[in-house]
Structure formats: C-alpha cells, structure tokens
Write a protein that holds these residues in place. Structure first.
Motif, mmCIF file in Angstrom:
data_model
loop_
_atom_site.group_PDB
_atom_site.id
_atom_site.type_symbol
_atom_site.label_atom_id
_atom_site.label_comp_id
_atom_site.label_asym_id
_atom_site.label_seq_id
_atom_site.Cartn_x
_atom_site.Cartn_y
_atom_site.Cartn_z
ATOM 1 N N SER A 14 0.824 -1.204 0.000
ATOM 2 C CA SER A 14 0.000 0.000 0.000
ATOM 3 C C SER A 14 0.857 1.252 0.000
ATOM 4 C CB SER A 14 -0.950 -0.003 1.207
ATOM 5 O OG SER A 14 -0.220 -0.009 2.397
ATOM 6 N N VAL A 15 2.049 1.189 0.615
ATOM 7 C CA VAL A 15 2.951 2.334 0.598
ATOM 8 C C VAL A 15 3.406 2.619 -0.824
ATOM 9 C CG1 VAL A 15 5.148 3.247 1.423
ATOM 10 C CG2 VAL A 15 3.716 1.883 2.943
ATOM 11 N N LEU A 16 3.732 1.551 -1.576
ATOM 12 C CA LEU A 16 4.164 1.726 -2.951
ATOM 13 C C LEU A 16 3.044 2.297 -3.808
ATOM 14 C CD1 LEU A 16 6.169 -1.596 -3.432
ATOM 15 C CD2 LEU A 16 7.079 0.697 -3.118
ATOM 16 N N LYS A 17 1.804 1.800 -3.564
ATOM 17 C CA LYS A 17 0.656 2.337 -4.297
ATOM 18 C C LYS A 17 0.511 3.841 -4.053
ATOM 19 C CE LYS A 17 -2.263 -1.795 -4.386
ATOM 20 N NZ LYS A 17 -3.535 -2.377 -3.885
ATOM 21 N N LYS A 331 -12.740 13.320 -0.333
ATOM 22 C CA LYS A 331 -11.873 13.634 -1.471
ATOM 23 C C LYS A 331 -11.605 12.383 -2.311
ATOM 24 C CE LYS A 331 -7.103 14.983 -2.584
ATOM 25 N NZ LYS A 331 -7.368 15.899 -3.698
ATOM 26 N N LEU A 332 -11.279 11.273 -1.646
ATOM 27 C CA LEU A 332 -10.993 10.036 -2.370
ATOM 28 C C LEU A 332 -12.181 9.599 -3.202
ATOM 29 C CD1 LEU A 332 -9.134 8.168 0.508
ATOM 30 C CD2 LEU A 332 -8.089 8.932 -1.641
ATOM 31 N N PRO A 355 -5.063 5.356 1.437
ATOM 32 C CA PRO A 355 -3.608 5.413 1.274
ATOM 33 C C PRO A 355 -2.934 5.555 2.633
ATOM 34 C CG PRO A 355 -4.637 7.468 0.589
ATOM 35 C CD PRO A 355 -5.752 6.505 0.837
ATOM 36 N N PRO A 356 -1.680 5.144 2.754
ATOM 37 C CA PRO A 356 -1.006 5.151 4.053
ATOM 38 C C PRO A 356 -1.006 6.502 4.747
ATOM 39 C CG PRO A 356 0.266 3.883 2.493
ATOM 40 C CD PRO A 356 -0.838 4.527 1.705
ATOM 41 N N ALA A 365 -6.169 -0.492 5.449
ATOM 42 C CA ALA A 365 -7.509 -0.090 5.891
ATOM 43 C C ALA A 365 -8.351 0.137 4.638
ATOM 44 C CB ALA A 365 -7.450 1.170 6.733
ATOM 45 N N TYR A 366 -9.521 -0.502 4.560
ATOM 46 C CA TYR A 366 -10.329 -0.400 3.346
ATOM 47 C C TYR A 366 -11.813 -0.428 3.699
ATOM 48 C CZ TYR A 366 -11.134 -5.447 3.800
ATOM 49 O OH TYR A 366 -11.501 -6.696 4.276
#
Length: 422
Positions: A14-17, A331-332, A355-356, A365-366
């Motif tokens: 998730s950090v890379l995303k 916002k997301l 996002p992280p 977290a989703y």
C-alpha cells in the motif's frame, strides 16, 4: 509506550501504491488548479460541541479541519476549494441532530454529510441522508445497525462496529481474567450494542453474566452500580461507558478500591477519557481505535506534528483521526468517481483502500464492499501512567494489533441488506 516491532509489519504494497498515486497527483495538479471553479465544495459536520461528548466532537472537528486545509493546499476537490460547515448536534438529542442535518443539506447545499459521535444520532442522520441521497460518512458512531440492519448504499463508517470492538478484546479478558462478568452499561444504542457483543462472546465461552446495570447518559454517581457489581464477586467489572460517564465511573471505582479486588475492563476507550483521569485511575484493558504513538509506521509522526501545531501542542486522539479520515474519504470518493454525484461516489468507495498517509496505521484499511464499513487495525492494550521521561499523553500501552476484518462479523451476518438506486 508502544513497542516498535508491533508496527513494522504494515502492508508495504500500500505504501508503494501511495507513492505512485502521489507521483500522478504531482503531474496532474497544475491542470486541476488552473481549472478551479468559483464555487466551493461544502462538507457538513453535524457533531456534538456541547454536553457529555463535546470533547470528542471537538477533536473530530480538529481532524476534519486539518484535512480540509491540506486538501485545499493540494488544489481542493475536483479543482474546487473545500469548505467545512459545522453544526452542534448536542450530545444526545436526535431531533436536533436531524434538524441540523436538514439545514446543512437543504439550505447550505453540502455535498457531504459527516456525523455523529453519539450512535443513536449517527443512525438518525444516516436515515435522513438516505432519504436525501447525500453521501454520509459516520466518523465515530459505533452502533452496529449503521452498517448492519439499517445500512444504506450512501452511508460509510470510519469507526468500528461495537461487535468489532468486543471481539477484539473478549479473547484477552476470557483468557486472562476469568468468565464471570458484571456489566455497567450506558443506556442507549452504543452501550446496548457493546453489551450484546460481549454477551455473545461470554456465551460462546460458557461464561456467566452476573448482572448488568443500564445507566442514563450523563450519569455522575455510579456508587450504587459499583456496590452491586462488587456484591456478585465478579472476575471482571466491564464498563461500557464513554466520555464523562467513563471518567466518573473509573474515578469512583478506584475510590472504592474495586481495582484492588477485581479486574476493570471494557471495550472502547478514548484518550480524551484517560487524559481526564488522575494517575491512580489509569487502569484496565481496552481497545483503542487509533493511537498516536506508532513507531515506524509511515506518516504518523507528521500527522502528530501537524495536529500538535493546530491544537496548542496536544497529540491527536482516535477522534482526531476519525475526523481527518472522514474528510479525506470525501476527497478520495470524488476524485475516483470524478464526480460529486452521491451514487457514483458510493460505487467508487466499494473496496477502496485508504492510502497510508490517510490510514496512518499498520496493515491495509479499506471500505468493505457490501456494508460500507471501514476495516482498520484495532489497538488492544492497557491504560498506563505516562512513562518516566516520556510524553505525558502516552497513556496507553498497545499489546496486540488486530485486523478489522478478523474482528468483524462477515457481511452476511451483519444484517445489512443493501439496495442501490436503479
């Protein structure tokens, strides 16, 4: 103090995303800013600013405002500036909460509705938002029905369900302290939900419920309840309270010396409560929904620093994060849907990962598709006096982390039968 090893096992994918997404945002942002519309995107926060839950509501507002400030600095939502409109729901009057929601939606024309700390008020606002087809984010109202039997396609929740909370801590209590419990419970939807969850865990373990007292919201004298609990000789006195009620009960339990005879525990605990207690009353096992001291977890230190700057040096609480994550969710949703239409945004949030830099916790977290409930990390541990030489706000020791989808009931068991508009 939290052991850093607990927090190093986060989801690096998730950090890379997030890094990739950030790169895209940096490329796209000049075009978004140049197309900024004259009108604003309005977010309405309908939360308690007075009464028993005032401190909790105000901290959610602080987190929400930080998110608004950050979003505006990054170009707003869909190129439009964001404005946070705040109304005082009171701490316990559902009619007032719905009246304030009506004002925000019908007069102020908000695109998003946020609230409430009080579970009963959160459900009432959710039902109103459903009637008006407005995207509603529940920051901190825990009653299971919000994403259970009274779920709605346009209502999403950041905080945990009561069953997630009780499931996360029940195993610890049953294994460490025994199976004879006495409950002292706040008499409205939140307390009822917590007690039902604990009762289910107790029944599954062949435990014994020695008694249960329902206390009105705003109770100041718990002496009779505590004396009754003591007379049953329980393994644990389980306090299912919140806000000022929890502060008053814990103080009185220590004054009676009950913590020297029985174990004191519960489900949800709040840093606002712990900061309102004398050192000798910092006792018991609980679950935190977010905690500020997370060594090694990306972005948390910056969030803590930003909140300290905005709040006169105070650390963020779970409530601060609830407000922050709720506004960032707006916002997301809009950016993924490329629309402020509630239906499109609700579809965009199905299964969406925070996002992280928004999740600010280990693991992913989703928002779970099917009931719109966020699946975060739960922080199980014990109240503590601040470590010598440490931060005076470090009043909770995390001993266990639990993923939200491991604590939650399956969607099929929540009672949620979500229907979408055609």
């Amino acid at each position: 103090m939290i052991s850093g090893s607990l927090f190093r096992r986060f989801d690096r994918r998730s950090v890379l995303k997030a890094a990739v997404a950030a790169g895209v945002a940096q490329v796209a942002s000049p075009f978004v800013i140049s197309a900024r519309a004259d009108d604003t995107v309005k977010i309405g926060l309908d939360n308690p600013l007075t009464g028993t839950y005032a401190a909790l509501g105000k901290n959610e507002q602080i987190g929400a405002q930080l998110a608004v400030d950050q979003i505006n600095a990054q170009g707003g939502i869909l190129g439009r500036e964001v404005e946070l409109l705040v109304e005082d729901s009171t701490s316990g009057d559902a009619a007032t909460a719905v009246q304030k929601a009506t004002k925000l939606v019908e007069r102020d024309k908000v695109s998003f509705l946020l609230g409430n700390v009080n579970s009963a008020l959160a459900q009432a606002i959710a039902n109103y938002a459903f009637e008006k087809s407005v995207l509603h984010i529940v920051p901190g109202g825990h009653v299971d029905t919000v994403t259970g039997s009274q779920c709605h396609w346009n209502v999403f929740r950041v905080c945990n369900t009561t069953r997630m909370e009780t499931n996360s801590v029940s195993k610890l209590l049953l294994g460490s302290y025994g199976k004879k419990w006495y409950f002292i419970t706040t008499d409205y939807a939140f307390g009822h939900g917590l007690q039902a969850g604990f009762e289910a865990s107790l029944k599954a373990a062949d435990g014994t419920e020695l008694g249960a007292d329902l206390t009105p919201l705003g109770t100041t004298d718990f002496s009779a309840n505590l004396i009754k609990a003591q007379s049953t000789n329980p393994d644990a006195i389980v306090l299912l309270l919140a806000g000022d009620d929890m502060i008053n009960c814990l103080k009185q339990a220590v004054q009676f010396g009950l913590n020297q005879k029985f174990h004191i525990a519960g489900a949800q605990q709040e840093l606002e409560v712990l900061m309102g207690l004398p050192p000798e009353a910092l006792i018991g096992d609980w679950v935190f929904e977010w905690y500020w001291n997370q060594p090694g977890v990306p972005h948390v230190d910056q969030f803590v620093a930003d909140i300290r700057k905005a709040s006169g040096g105070k650390v963020p609480t779970a409530r601060t994060w609830f407000g922050y994550a709720s506004v960032q969710t707006c916002k997301l949703a809009a950016e993924k849907a490329q629309s402020l239409e509630a239906g499109k945004m609700a579809h965009a949030l199905q299964g969406l990962e925070l996002p992280p830099e928004v999740a600010l916790m280990p693991n992913t977290a989703y928002y779970r598709a099917g009931d719109n409930q966020l699946m975060p990390t739960l922080f199980v541990g014990q109240s503590q006096q601040a470590p010598a030489g440490g931060d005076p706000a470090d009043l909770f020791k995390v001993s266990q982390l639990m993923k939200g989808d491991e604590a939650a009931l399956p969607v099929a068991d929540t009672g949620c039968k979500m229907t979408w508009p055609s």
